[in-house]
Design a protein around this motif. Structure first.
Motif, short mmCIF file in Angstrom:
data_model
loop_
_atom_site.label_atom_id
_atom_site.label_comp_id
_atom_site.label_asym_id
_atom_site.label_seq_id
_atom_site.Cartn_x
_atom_site.Cartn_y
_atom_site.Cartn_z
N ASP A 40 32.83 50.44 41.14
CA ASP A 40 33.97 49.58 40.81
C ASP A 40 33.84 48.17 41.39
N LEU A 41 32.88 47.97 42.30
CA LEU A 41 32.71 46.65 42.92
C LEU A 41 32.16 45.64 41.92
N CYS A 42 32.51 44.40 42.12
CA CYS A 42 31.91 43.30 41.37
C CYS A 42 30.55 43.03 41.99
N HIS A 43 29.53 43.00 41.21
CA HIS A 43 28.18 42.80 41.73
C HIS A 43 27.68 41.38 41.49
N GLN A 44 28.60 40.46 41.34
CA GLN A 44 28.25 39.05 41.18
C GLN A 44 27.88 38.46 42.54
N PRO A 45 27.10 37.38 42.55
CA PRO A 45 26.74 36.75 43.81
C PRO A 45 27.98 36.34 44.60
N ARG A 46 27.87 36.40 45.93
CA ARG A 46 29.01 36.10 46.78
C ARG A 46 28.81 34.81 47.56
N ASP A 47 27.94 33.95 47.06
CA ASP A 47 27.74 32.67 47.73
C ASP A 47 29.08 31.97 47.89
#
Length: 100
Positions: free
Chosen positions: A54-61
Motif C-alpha cells: 500500500d506504500l507509495c514507492h515514489q522517490p522521497r527526495d
C-alpha cells in the motif's frame, strides 16, 4: 555454528504502519531515507507485506525537509494535511490517487 548467529536479530518485528507483530522474514525493511542498501550503523523499521504494497514507492527526495518545514507533529493533523497538500501541489503539481 552459522556465521550469522552472532547478529542480534529478533524473530518477530512490529509493522510501523499497522502495528501488527509479524515474523521478520515476512516483513520488508523500511528506511525513512530510502537507502536500505547502505547498512552501516543503521537500525531498520519494518513493514508487513500488506502495508508495504500500500506504500507509495515514489522517490522521497526532499520529503524529510518538507515535513520539518511544515512542522509535522507540531501542528494539528487537519492543518498539517491541508498545508502539505497545498505545498506539494504548488511545488510538484496535482496529487492524483490511483484508481483500482
Amino acid at each position: 555454528m552459522p556465521l550469522w548467529s552472532s547478529r542480534n536479530r529478533t524473530e518477530t518485528v512490529t509493522c510501523l504502519a499497522c502495528g501488527d507483530d509479524i515474523a521478520r522474514d515476512e516483513a520488508r525493511e523500511y528506511d525513512k531515507h530510502g537507502d536500505r542498501w547502505d547498512r552501516a550503523d543503521k537500525t531498520f523499521e519494518h513493514v508487513c507485506k500488506s502495508c508495504y504494497g500500500d506504500l507509495c514507492h515514489q522517490p522521497r527526495d526532499e520529503l524529510e525537509e518538507l515535513l520539518v518545514e511544515l512542522e509535522a507533529g507540531e501542528t494539528d493533523r487537519t492543518a498539517f494535511l491541508s498545508a502539505y497538500l497545498t505545498t506539494v501541489e504548488e511545488r510538484y503539481g496535482r496529487v492524483e490517487e490511483e484508481q483500482d
